[in-house]
Design a protein around this motif. Structure first.
Motif, short mmCIF file in Angstrom:
data_model
loop_
_atom_site.label_atom_id
_atom_site.label_comp_id
_atom_site.label_asym_id
_atom_site.label_seq_id
_atom_site.Cartn_x
_atom_site.Cartn_y
_atom_site.Cartn_z
N LYS A 1 0.79 -1.23 0.00
CA LYS A 1 0.00 0.00 0.00
C LYS A 1 0.83 1.28 0.00
O LYS A 1 1.91 1.34 0.60
N SER B 1 -2.79 6.99 -6.30
CA SER B 1 -2.98 5.64 -6.83
C SER B 1 -3.22 5.64 -8.34
O SER B 1 -3.03 4.61 -8.99
N SER C 1 -10.87 6.78 -7.79
CA SER C 1 -9.95 7.86 -8.14
C SER C 1 -8.74 7.32 -8.91
O SER C 1 -8.16 8.04 -9.70
N ALA D 1 -9.20 1.83 1.99
CA ALA D 1 -9.83 2.83 2.85
C ALA D 1 -11.35 2.68 2.86
O ALA D 1 -12.09 3.63 2.64
N MET E 1 -0.80 -1.68 7.56
CA MET E 1 -1.36 -0.35 7.28
C MET E 1 -2.55 -0.06 8.19
O MET E 1 -2.66 1.02 8.78
C1 DP6 Z 1 -5.49 2.83 0.96
O1 DP6 Z 1 -4.54 7.45 -4.11
O2 DP6 Z 1 -6.81 7.64 -3.03
O3 DP6 Z 1 -6.07 2.78 -1.36
O4 DP6 Z 1 -3.21 10.42 -3.39
O5 DP6 Z 1 -4.64 11.39 -1.60
O6 DP6 Z 1 -5.65 10.74 -3.79
P1 DP6 Z 1 -4.58 10.45 -2.77
O7 DP6 Z 1 -4.89 9.03 -2.17
P2 DP6 Z 1 -5.33 7.67 -2.88
O8 DP6 Z 1 -4.89 6.64 -1.75
C2 DP6 Z 1 -4.97 5.26 -1.88
C3 DP6 Z 1 -4.77 4.64 -0.55
C4 DP6 Z 1 -5.04 3.15 -0.46
C5 DP6 Z 1 -3.77 2.35 -0.73
C6 DP6 Z 1 -3.28 2.31 -2.16
O9 DP6 Z 1 -4.09 2.34 -3.11
O10 DP6 Z 1 -2.05 2.21 -2.32
#
Ligand code: DP6
Length: 342
Positions: free
Chosen positions: A26, A150, A116, A294, A253
């Protein structure tokens, strides 16, 4: 990367697609929040068929950006992120033009799946193509990263390694593909669990954890070591080892998140039950390894041979409403430029 001067003709509109990805190691913590530079590298699997398709049309007639999500006017928070991203694309182009952006996710919205990643990868490709800005894959990944970290990994797709990089401007913080879709028959089964009360978004959650969790530094060290071990497991196509790292890394995590003050608790009943299912399946000789992001969705990594049994067991978990069976997919691609198929 090539820039066109303002007088150059540009296609004006383009449509691109990208797959969502789930991290096996992650990304959870930034060394630079403005540039989305991660504290450590990460590794992901692109999920076929969880896709976002985004159309961007720049027009001199518009007096503001128009952002449409799934056929309806997008929520303001999402629209604001898109506008900020279009500002970045405007900087590359040398001039900010307004655009109509229409984006559709093929997977259930509100299912707690990170849209996203696919969303900003598709937007980065569609917006730059519509303006005739020709970026190579690594530069496109670094640009998508600015929209959402991501998303850097959804540009190459496959099994993607996002290297943290060391440059202050983020120019070496991009993802590249380690494994092509046809090269390893990996599966990821998602249990869509009731999201319950509104979760803390990943952007906000990881910043809070960085600031307040006593385990944050340990998490970053663990993630870096896990990434090295995972890359070795990938090179050896060792699913069992990759699976162990995946499960351990996700739990580390969430441990750091739970130790934040106040706690960031993404795990719910069905999530923990999904972890137990993975362990029970392994005890019965079926390879399944847990991960979770998340939100409360339990996700299990497995081989194609074991996928039917894994999907059945995850579907039996109380609180899991739907099971999405995904395979290792490819990178972002153009669907059309200026209305013509590319
Ligand atoms: C827990 O890429 O949504 O899914 O950069 O702030 O937009 P920002 O965050 P994001 O975070 C992903 C966090 C995760 C772990 C992962 O996909 O690596």
């Amino acid at each position: 990367m090539s820039h066109r001067d303002d007088s150059s003709p540009f296609p004006g509109r383009a449509r691109a697609r990208a797959l969502a990805n789930v991290a096996l190691v992650k990304y959870f913590g930034k060394r630079d929040a403005a540039l989305n530079l991660p504290a450590a590298g990460s590794l992901s699997i692109a999920l076929e068929p969880l896709e976002t398709v985004t159309a961007v049309e720049f027009s001199e007639d518009l007096e503001a950006d128009v952002v449409v999500l799934g056929g309806a006017s997008a929520p303001e928070a999402f629209a604001a992120r898109v506008r900020r991203f279009l500002d970045l694309v405007g900087e590359l182009a040398g001039r900010r033009r307004y655009a109509r952006v229409e984006t559709i996710n093929s997977f259930p919205t509100g299912a707690g799946l990170a849209s996203s990643s696919s969303g900003f990868a598709a937007l980065a490709l569609a917006a730059t193509s519509a303006l005739g800005i020709d970026l190579d894959g690594l530069a496109l990944s670094a640009l998508a990263r600015r929209g959402s970290g991501s998303a850097a990994r959804s540009v190459p797709g496959g099994l993607a390694l996002w290297q943290a990089g060391t440059a202050a401007d983020g120019s070496d913080s991009f993802a590249r593909r380690l494994v092509e879709p046809g090269d390893w028959d990996l599966r990821l089964v998602v249990g869509v669990a009731d999201p319950g009360p509104k979760e803390v978004g990943s952007t906000e959650g990881m910043e809070h954890v960085r600031r307040t969790s006593p385990y944050y530094d340990g998490w970053v060290r663990t993630a870096s070591a896990d990434l090295e071990a995972a890359v070795r497991a990938v090179a050896a196509r060792d699913l069992e080892r990759l699976g162990e790292i995946t499960e351990d890394n996700a739990l580390a995590m969430h441990a750091a998140a739970l130790a934040a003050r106040p706690a960031v608790a993404y795990l719910s009943g069905p999530t923990i039950e999904g972890l137990r299912v993975a362990r029970r399946l392994r005890a019965a000789g079926i390879g399944a390894w847990f991960t979770c992001d998340a939100g409360p969705q339990p996700k299990l990594l497995c081989s194609s041979a074991d996928e039917p049994a894994v999907a059945r067991s995850l579907g039996d978990v109380s609180g899991v409403q739907e099971v999405l069976r995904c395979r290792l997919g490819g990178g972002a691609g153009l669907v059309s430029v200026s209305g013509k198929p590319s």
